[in-house]
Design an enzyme around this catalytic site. Structure first.
Site, short mmCIF file in Angstrom:
data_model
loop_
_atom_site.label_atom_id
_atom_site.label_comp_id
_atom_site.label_asym_id
_atom_site.label_seq_id
_atom_site.Cartn_x
_atom_site.Cartn_y
_atom_site.Cartn_z
N TYR A 122 0.84 -1.21 0.00
CA TYR A 122 0.00 0.00 0.00
C TYR A 122 0.87 1.26 0.00
CZ TYR A 122 -4.14 -2.90 0.80
OH TYR A 122 -5.14 -3.83 0.67
N ARG B 129 -2.44 -12.25 -3.26
CA ARG B 129 -3.06 -12.70 -4.51
C ARG B 129 -2.65 -14.13 -4.79
NH1 ARG B 129 -6.81 -9.45 -7.41
NH2 ARG B 129 -6.65 -7.42 -6.40
N ASN C 127 -8.13 -12.93 -2.29
CA ASN C 127 -8.41 -13.08 -3.73
C ASN C 127 -8.18 -14.51 -4.23
OD1 ASN C 127 -8.95 -10.18 -4.29
ND2 ASN C 127 -6.81 -9.97 -3.66
N GLN D 163 -9.76 -12.82 2.00
CA GLN D 163 -10.25 -11.44 1.80
C GLN D 163 -10.54 -11.26 0.31
OE1 GLN D 163 -8.34 -7.07 2.02
NE2 GLN D 163 -8.34 -8.09 3.99
N GLY E 178 -15.49 0.84 -3.63
CA GLY E 178 -14.45 1.87 -3.75
C GLY E 178 -15.06 3.26 -3.94
N THR F 274 -12.74 4.63 3.93
CA THR F 274 -12.87 6.09 3.92
C THR F 274 -11.70 6.75 4.65
OG1 THR F 274 -14.28 7.96 4.48
CG2 THR F 274 -14.31 6.10 6.02
N ARG G 57 -17.14 10.05 8.40
CA ARG G 57 -17.70 8.77 7.90
C ARG G 57 -17.33 7.62 8.81
NH1 ARG G 57 -16.82 10.25 1.66
NH2 ARG G 57 -18.84 11.25 1.39
P1 NAP Z 1 -14.65 1.32 0.15
O1 NAP Z 1 -15.03 1.60 1.56
O2 NAP Z 1 -15.55 0.53 -0.74
O3 NAP Z 1 -14.36 2.68 -0.63
C1 NAP Z 1 -13.78 3.79 0.00
C2 NAP Z 1 -13.91 4.93 -0.95
O4 NAP Z 1 -15.30 5.27 -1.04
C3 NAP Z 1 -13.18 6.18 -0.46
O5 NAP Z 1 -12.58 6.81 -1.58
C4 NAP Z 1 -14.29 7.01 0.13
O6 NAP Z 1 -14.04 8.38 0.00
C5 NAP Z 1 -15.47 6.62 -0.72
N1 NAP Z 1 -16.72 6.76 0.02
C6 NAP Z 1 -17.09 6.12 1.13
N2 NAP Z 1 -18.32 6.50 1.53
C7 NAP Z 1 -18.73 7.40 0.64
C8 NAP Z 1 -19.91 8.14 0.50
N3 NAP Z 1 -20.93 8.03 1.37
N4 NAP Z 1 -20.01 9.01 -0.53
C9 NAP Z 1 -18.99 9.11 -1.41
N5 NAP Z 1 -17.82 8.43 -1.34
C10 NAP Z 1 -17.70 7.57 -0.32
O7 NAP Z 1 -13.27 0.56 0.23
P2 NAP Z 1 -11.81 0.72 -0.46
O8 NAP Z 1 -11.16 1.93 0.09
O9 NAP Z 1 -11.90 0.58 -1.92
O10 NAP Z 1 -11.15 -0.58 0.13
C11 NAP Z 1 -11.20 -0.78 1.54
C12 NAP Z 1 -10.03 -1.57 1.99
O11 NAP Z 1 -10.05 -2.85 1.40
C13 NAP Z 1 -8.67 -1.00 1.61
O12 NAP Z 1 -8.27 0.07 2.44
C14 NAP Z 1 -7.80 -2.21 1.78
O13 NAP Z 1 -7.49 -2.37 3.16
C15 NAP Z 1 -8.71 -3.33 1.33
N6 NAP Z 1 -8.45 -3.76 -0.06
C16 NAP Z 1 -7.94 -5.01 -0.25
C17 NAP Z 1 -7.70 -5.48 -1.54
C18 NAP Z 1 -7.16 -6.87 -1.70
O14 NAP Z 1 -6.76 -7.24 -2.81
N7 NAP Z 1 -7.14 -7.66 -0.66
C19 NAP Z 1 -7.97 -4.68 -2.66
C20 NAP Z 1 -8.50 -3.40 -2.44
C21 NAP Z 1 -8.74 -2.95 -1.13
P3 NAP Z 1 -13.68 9.29 1.31
O15 NAP Z 1 -12.31 8.90 1.72
O16 NAP Z 1 -13.79 10.67 0.79
O17 NAP Z 1 -14.73 8.95 2.32
#
Ligand code: NAP
Length: 297
Positions: A54, A130, A160, A181, A215, A262, A267
């Site tokens: 990350y 992965r 994955n 995950q 996301g 987030t 949030r």
């Molecule tokens: P997410 O919670 O689906 O998306 C977060 C994004 O959504 C942020 O950019 C956030 O913006 C936005 N968001 C949240 N609530 C919102 C709302 N009400 N209105 C508008 N935008 C909103 O999750 P993610 O960040 O994509 O992924 C979460 C975690 O999963 C990562 O941090 C990581 O730890 C893990 N991950 C793992 C893998 C893997 O391969 N294992 C891959 C990807 C991610 P703001 O910051 O402005 O709130």
């Protein structure tokens, strides 16, 4: 906040906070990280999801600076991290081709780097990030077993992985892989029917769901019908649309642990509202139908 038993003596909070976007925040100071962790702890969210890669191999170090500034936080949280992706950035800048490395040497070196960067003596849960098409399970499995025996890593899992990848690795191990995950949300629904969740449910393994809000794409205007339904259900139940989208995952019997990403403190402060939402069978299918764009047969 509900907790999930993941391994002997180790539980995770049902909702998990993810660090993938940490370096994108305008403020990455130790004070800001501490404020985010405290905001999580106030909601009962104690599990923090990392990966070595990350922020181009920088996020664990940013988080570690915060732990050094506030060491009492360490015993209040569980740290999940991942290894296995090698991309040309940071400490792997000399890499010629982005690839996966599940060799014992790479996993061990990655764990040492994560422990140092995170300023901790233990990783609570280590995931292979992965599935590696070049994996030698007879090398990877025993390497994970040895890490658990050493105490550097308290438990191990994957991310994955498809069921056959999971079974192959598990077949070479003494320890139990405790989670997978996977990508799971109203934006990404294949795991509900392609066998990924069924495989884990059969083994009573609780999955973690990454990008549980797609996301952010649930809210960017690309899925107006879905957003309208989430808002309507939220209004009926006195919560916002984010809580409803997360509650839809929590309602599933697989004991899904959503990993939220987030960067906003306001949030984070409302995430636990998801636990208040009632999603009955028809409401679950109403959202599923809009999400997949077709009525079930
Ligand atoms: P997410 O919670 O689906 O998306 C977060 C994004 O959504 C942020 O950019 C956030 O913006 C936005 N968001 C949240 N609530 C919102 C709302 N009400 N209105 C508008 N935008 C909103 O999750 P993610 O960040 O994509 O992924 C979460 C975690 O999963 C990562 O941090 C990581 O730890 C893990 N991950 C793992 C893998 C893997 O391969 N294992 C891959 C990807 C991610 P703001 O910051 O402005 O709130």
């Amino acid at each position: 906040m509900e907790r999930i038993d993941i391994a002997p003596g180790l539980t995770l909070s049902r909702l998990v906070y993810g660090m993938w976007r940490l370096a994108e925040d305008t403020d990455t100071s130790p004070a800001r990280i501490e404020a985010k962790v405290e905001a999580c702890l106030e909601q009962g969210i104690t599990t923090m999801d990392h990966a070595d890669i990350y922020g181009g191999y920088t996020v664990e170090g940013i988080f570690g600076h915060a732990l050094k500034a506030a060491p009492a936080l360490r015993d209040k949280i569980e740290i999940v991290t991942k290894c296995g992706i090698v991309a040309p950035a940071g400490r792997h800048a000399a890499t010629r081709v982005k690839h996966y490395d599940t060799s014992a040497a790479h996993i061990n070196a990655s764990v040492e780097a994560s422990l140092k960067d995170l300023a901790t003596d233990r990783i609570d849960l280590l995931l292979i990030h992965r599935p590696d098409p070049f994996m030698d399970a007879d090398e990877t499995g025993p390497a994970l077993d040895t890490l658990v025996k050493s105490g550097k890593v308290r438990s191990v899992g994957v991310s994955n992985f498809r069921p056959w990848d999971f079974s192959l690795l598990q077949s070479s191990m003494e320890e139990t892989l405790v989670t997978n995950q996977i990508e799971l949300s109203l934006i990404h629904t294949p795991a509900f029917t392609n066998g990924d969740l069924a495989f884990l449910q059969e083994r009573m393994i609780a999955p973690m769901a990454w990008s549980p809000l797609g996301g952010g794409s649930l809210f960017d205007g690309s899925r107006p019908e879905l957003l309208a339904a989430l808002k309507r259900i939220g209004t009926e139940q006195g919560v916002d649309e984010t809580a409803v989208a997360i509650a839809w995952l929590l309602a599933h019997p697989a004991r899904i642990m959503p990993v939220l990403g987030t960067n906003r403190l306001d949030r984070i402060a409302r995430i636990a509202d998801a636990a208040k939402v009632e999603i009955d069978r028809q409401t679950w299918f109403e959202l599923y139908t809009i999400a997949t764009g077709k009525e079930v047969p």
